[in-house]
Scaffold this active site. Structure first.
Site, mmCIF file in Angstrom:
data_model
loop_
_atom_site.group_PDB
_atom_site.id
_atom_site.type_symbol
_atom_site.label_atom_id
_atom_site.label_comp_id
_atom_site.label_asym_id
_atom_site.label_seq_id
_atom_site.Cartn_x
_atom_site.Cartn_y
_atom_site.Cartn_z
ATOM 1 N N HIS A 113 0.802 -1.169 0.070
ATOM 2 C CA HIS A 113 -0.002 -0.170 0.064
ATOM 3 C C HIS A 113 0.829 1.435 -0.103
ATOM 4 O O HIS A 113 1.633 1.327 -0.848
ATOM 5 C CB HIS A 113 -1.091 0.011 1.287
ATOM 6 C CG HIS A 113 -2.211 0.784 1.492
ATOM 7 N ND1 HIS A 113 -2.325 1.384 0.113
ATOM 8 C CD2 HIS A 113 -2.909 0.858 2.166
ATOM 9 C CE1 HIS A 113 -3.306 2.159 0.461
ATOM 10 N NE2 HIS A 113 -3.862 1.876 1.806
ATOM 11 N N LYS A 139 7.798 -9.068 -6.974
ATOM 12 C CA LYS A 139 6.965 -8.151 -7.040
ATOM 13 C C LYS A 139 7.524 -6.553 -7.009
ATOM 14 O O LYS A 139 8.586 -6.343 -6.217
ATOM 15 C CB LYS A 139 6.059 -8.044 -5.715
ATOM 16 C CG LYS A 139 4.691 -8.820 -5.717
ATOM 17 C CD LYS A 139 3.647 -7.839 -6.123
ATOM 18 C CE LYS A 139 2.304 -8.896 -6.636
ATOM 19 N NZ LYS A 139 1.550 -9.404 -5.460
ATOM 20 N N ASP A 141 2.342 5.741 -6.609
ATOM 21 C CA ASP A 141 3.761 5.864 -5.740
ATOM 22 C C ASP A 141 5.144 6.033 -6.410
ATOM 23 O O ASP A 141 5.976 6.544 -6.155
ATOM 24 C CB ASP A 141 3.834 4.622 -4.897
ATOM 25 C CG ASP A 141 2.803 4.556 -3.764
ATOM 26 O OD1 ASP A 141 2.781 5.896 -3.392
ATOM 27 O OD2 ASP A 141 2.451 3.473 -3.204
ATOM 28 N N HIS A 201 -2.204 -2.249 -9.769
ATOM 29 C CA HIS A 201 -3.277 -1.561 -8.918
ATOM 30 C C HIS A 201 -4.308 -2.464 -8.781
ATOM 31 O O HIS A 201 -4.517 -3.280 -9.860
ATOM 32 C CB HIS A 201 -3.588 -0.339 -9.428
ATOM 33 C CG HIS A 201 -4.412 0.488 -8.522
ATOM 34 N ND1 HIS A 201 -5.640 0.529 -8.159
ATOM 35 C CD2 HIS A 201 -3.891 1.432 -7.547
ATOM 36 C CE1 HIS A 201 -6.050 1.342 -7.145
ATOM 37 N NE2 HIS A 201 -4.786 1.890 -6.761
ATOM 38 N N PHE A 222 4.105 -0.565 -8.913
ATOM 39 C CA PHE A 222 3.453 -0.778 -10.238
ATOM 40 C C PHE A 222 2.210 -1.742 -10.064
ATOM 41 O O PHE A 222 2.321 -2.509 -8.966
ATOM 42 C CB PHE A 222 4.633 -1.558 -11.017
ATOM 43 C CG PHE A 222 5.707 -0.838 -11.794
ATOM 44 C CD1 PHE A 222 5.162 -0.133 -12.883
ATOM 45 C CD2 PHE A 222 6.706 -0.510 -11.118
ATOM 46 C CE1 PHE A 222 6.209 0.459 -13.793
ATOM 47 C CE2 PHE A 222 7.449 0.254 -11.817
ATOM 48 C CZ PHE A 222 7.460 0.690 -12.830
HETATM 49 C C1 LIG Z 1 -1.197 4.180 -3.199
HETATM 50 C C2 LIG Z 1 -1.179 2.825 -3.436
HETATM 51 O O1 LIG Z 1 -1.442 2.233 -2.297
HETATM 52 S S1 LIG Z 1 -1.118 2.057 -4.827
HETATM 53 C C3 LIG Z 1 -0.455 0.237 -4.555
HETATM 54 C C4 LIG Z 1 0.906 0.273 -3.906
HETATM 55 N N1 LIG Z 1 1.558 -1.046 -3.994
HETATM 56 C C5 LIG Z 1 2.610 -1.434 -4.882
HETATM 57 O O2 LIG Z 1 3.173 -0.620 -5.891
HETATM 58 C C6 LIG Z 1 3.044 -2.622 -4.705
HETATM 59 C C7 LIG Z 1 3.425 -3.517 -5.863
HETATM 60 N N2 LIG Z 1 2.205 -3.797 -6.519
HETATM 61 C C8 LIG Z 1 1.356 -4.876 -6.047
HETATM 62 O O3 LIG Z 1 1.825 -5.851 -5.222
HETATM 63 C C9 LIG Z 1 0.087 -5.077 -6.676
HETATM 64 O O4 LIG Z 1 -0.167 -4.610 -8.050
HETATM 65 C C10 LIG Z 1 -1.254 -4.581 -6.042
HETATM 66 C C11 LIG Z 1 -1.062 -4.912 -4.292
HETATM 67 C C12 LIG Z 1 -1.117 -3.276 -6.042
HETATM 68 C C13 LIG Z 1 -2.540 -5.054 -6.242
HETATM 69 O O5 LIG Z 1 -2.765 -6.494 -6.083
HETATM 70 P P1 LIG Z 1 -3.582 -7.478 -6.900
HETATM 71 O O6 LIG Z 1 -4.985 -6.616 -6.912
HETATM 72 O O7 LIG Z 1 -3.762 -8.613 -6.354
HETATM 73 O O8 LIG Z 1 -2.813 -7.606 -8.401
HETATM 74 P P2 LIG Z 1 -3.556 -7.956 -9.642
HETATM 75 O O9 LIG Z 1 -4.764 -8.994 -9.404
HETATM 76 O O10 LIG Z 1 -3.750 -6.869 -10.631
HETATM 77 O O11 LIG Z 1 -2.344 -8.977 -10.155
HETATM 78 C C14 LIG Z 1 -2.512 -9.698 -11.552
HETATM 79 C C15 LIG Z 1 -1.074 -10.129 -11.848
HETATM 80 O O12 LIG Z 1 0.036 -9.242 -12.005
HETATM 81 C C16 LIG Z 1 1.056 -9.355 -10.903
HETATM 82 N N3 LIG Z 1 1.444 -8.158 -10.435
HETATM 83 C C17 LIG Z 1 0.628 -7.345 -10.100
HETATM 84 N N4 LIG Z 1 1.448 -6.265 -9.573
HETATM 85 C C18 LIG Z 1 2.797 -6.470 -9.866
HETATM 86 C C19 LIG Z 1 3.988 -5.964 -9.568
HETATM 87 N N5 LIG Z 1 4.147 -4.844 -9.171
HETATM 88 N N6 LIG Z 1 5.154 -6.469 -9.908
HETATM 89 C C20 LIG Z 1 5.150 -7.807 -10.440
HETATM 90 N N7 LIG Z 1 3.908 -8.557 -10.770
HETATM 91 C C21 LIG Z 1 2.754 -7.650 -10.375
HETATM 92 C C22 LIG Z 1 0.429 -10.261 -9.812
HETATM 93 O O13 LIG Z 1 1.441 -11.035 -9.206
HETATM 94 C C23 LIG Z 1 -0.385 -11.138 -10.639
HETATM 95 O O14 LIG Z 1 0.162 -12.241 -11.218
HETATM 96 P P3 LIG Z 1 -0.356 -13.658 -11.187
HETATM 97 O O15 LIG Z 1 -1.858 -13.508 -11.872
HETATM 98 O O16 LIG Z 1 0.679 -14.370 -11.867
HETATM 99 O O17 LIG Z 1 -0.686 -14.089 -9.832
HETATM 100 O O1 LIG Z 2 -6.977 2.079 -3.636
HETATM 101 C C1 LIG Z 2 -6.034 1.343 -3.375
HETATM 102 O O2 LIG Z 2 -6.158 -0.042 -3.437
HETATM 103 C C2 LIG Z 2 -4.688 1.881 -3.354
HETATM 104 C C3 LIG Z 2 -4.371 3.473 -3.684
HETATM 105 O O3 LIG Z 2 -4.117 3.549 -4.867
HETATM 106 C C4 LIG Z 2 -4.579 4.396 -2.813
HETATM 107 O O4 LIG Z 2 -5.085 4.121 -1.621
HETATM 108 O O5 LIG Z 2 -4.245 5.480 -3.042
#
Ligand SMILES: CC(=O)SCCNC(=O)CCNC(=O)[C@H](O)C(C)(C)COP(=O)(O)OP(=O)(O)OC[C@H]1O[C@@H](n2cnc3c(N)ncnc32)[C@H](O)[C@@H]1OP(=O)(O)O
Ligand SMILES: O=C([O-])CC(=O)C(=O)O
Length: 376
Positions: free
Chosen positions: A222, A255, A312, A261, A259
């Site tokens: 997050h 991960k 982010d 969402h 990247f």
């Molecule tokens: C302000 C914020 O909070 S924005 C979010 C900030 N967090 C991050 O940047 C952490 C990196 N990103 C992630 O871990 C995820 O993309 C999340 C937590 C944001 C969303 O998670 P989910 O909704 O579960 O992701 P989603 O269902 O789209 O994933 C689809 C596939 O892409 C992959 N994937 C998604 N994000 C990433 C990533 N950043 N790097 C590599 N692979 C990824 C997943 O592992 C998944 O692969 P699989 O189908 O082989 O298991």
């Molecule tokens: O909506 C989400 O899951 C994460 C996010 O981008 C935020 O909280 O700004």
């Protein structure tokens, strides 16, 4: 029109867990709106206090309402001695999100919300004092100085940078802080906001709701992703090296922070805005590495995985160019998202039912408790 992401499965994805009139995320068309206003337009035309007022009081302020609001917040920047005493006892190697979590909780002990009628004043106080809390601790533990937190800076973003650096920020930096705080302010039922709403649904106090939300925002999946992204990109000496390392990370199925969402499917509308400011800041500091490295990471992730930068990723380089230490990135997010959390708490309270979902049981069938000597 932006495509809707297919939502199903674990993590409550796709479940409607309540109603809100505060924001839309990933809805076809404008991407992200706060009370019907497009976030890009707000970031272009407003200072953060206008957006805070919009979320907390329901409408964009008139000039006189904004003046009065800024004046109110300015007067609330001072720290009670008991809170300073607590902050001085937290070690320099503590995680700054833990410092804010403790600071918020201590504030709740000293200035308890005893009636929900106080919710706006308690929130305004947190909005004004969170930059003071984090920077008082940071400067005391890292620079051995006890700073005066009552500055006359017009904006919260300016106040934050002033406390951190000991001098008023320039116009560019203050503007970028305003944009950043606006972009981070509200995002529907994300994990930290949902935490705040669950807590609010038990009729708990606002400091408890916010303390819990800070804990949820801390994680790398997050809000903590901006710091994790910075740790990654500063290890890359050139765009080519970044590409090579990213390819290796993808091959290992790591991960990659900053990247992807949970809701957006094609892009995060906040990225284009903060990326533009990161580019301006890069030019301002004469950067020839970090910004091109960041752009290459973006290109590789899209080309290889169709994964896009979330809010982010370019925040990392933008904050870095302004001289903000990496460990303070996520606390700045808190100083902003507090407005969204509190607005959701108000909304939950106004139409409350305790949030209590059910679980699908996957454990043992009913069985007798064996005597202690018969176990193992
Ligand atoms: C302000 C914020 O909070 S924005 C979010 C900030 N967090 C991050 O940047 C952490 C990196 N990103 C992630 O871990 C995820 O993309 C999340 C937590 C944001 C969303 O998670 P989910 O909704 O579960 O992701 P989603 O269902 O789209 O994933 C689809 C596939 O892409 C992959 N994937 C998604 N994000 C990433 C990533 N950043 N790097 C590599 N692979 C990824 C997943 O592992 C998944 O692969 P699989 O189908 O082989 O298991
Ligand atoms: O909506 C989400 O899951 C994460 C996010 O981008 C935020 O909280 O700004």
């Amino acid at each position: 029109m932006a495509a809707q992401k297919e939502l199903s499965g674990a993590g409550l994805r796709g479940q409607v867990a309540g109603k809100t009139s505060l924001s839309t995320v990933g809805k076809s068309g404008s991407g992200l709106t706060y009370r019907g206003y497009d976030v890009s337009e707000l970031a272009d035309k407003c200072i953060f206090e206008e957006v805070a007022y919009l979320l907390l009081y329901g409408n964009l302020p008139t000039q006189s309402e904004l003046d009065a609001y800024q004046a109110k917040l300015k007067k609330m920047r001072g720290l009670p001695q008991a809170l300073k005493d607590v902050l001085e006892r937290i070690p320099a190697d503590a995680h700054p999100m833990d410092v804010l979590r403790t600071g918020c909780s201590m504030l709740g002990n000293l200035e308890m919300e005893t009636d929900f009628d106080q919710q706006n004043d308690k929130t305004d106080r947190m909005l004004a004092v969170f930059p003071s809390i984090i920077n008082y601790w940071y400067r005391f533990s890292h620079d051995n100085v006890r700073i005066e937190t009552e500055t006359d800076d017009a904006t919260i973003g300016g106040h934050f940078l002033h406390l951190l650096k000991g001098e008023k920020p320039n116009e560019l930096h203050e503007r970028v802080m305003n944009v950043s705080l606006i972009l981070y302010a509200e995002h529907e039922f994300n994990a930290s906001t949902f935490t705040a709403r669950v807590c609010a649904s038990t009729l708990s106090d606002i400091h408890s709701c916010v303390t819990g939300a800070i804990g949820s925002l801390r994680g790398h999946l997050h809000g903590g992703a901006n710091e994790a992204a910075m740790d990654m990109i500063e290890g890359f000496g050139s765009p080519d090296e970044a590409e090579k390392e990213m390819m290796a990370m993808l091959a290992r199925k790591d991960k990659i922070m900053g990247f992807g969402h949970a809701i957006y499917s094609e892009s995060d509308p906040r990225n284009v805005v903060i990326k533009g400011w990161s580019e301006k800041l890069a030019a301002d500091v004469g950067d020839e590495v970090l910004y091109p490295v960041s752009v290459r990471c973006e290109e590789v992730m899209w080309r290889e995985k169709k994964l896009f930068c979330n809010a982010d990723f370019f925040h990392a380089s933008a904050y870095h160019f302004m001289g903000i230490p990496t460990k303070l990135f996520t606390p700045i997010f808190v100083c902003s998202r507090l407005t969204g959390w509190a607005a959701h708490v108000f909304e939950q309270r106004a139409n409350n039912r305790i949030i209590r979902p059910s679980a699908e049981y996957t454990g043992e069938e009913l069985r007798p408790v064996p005597d202690i000597g018969a176990r193992g």
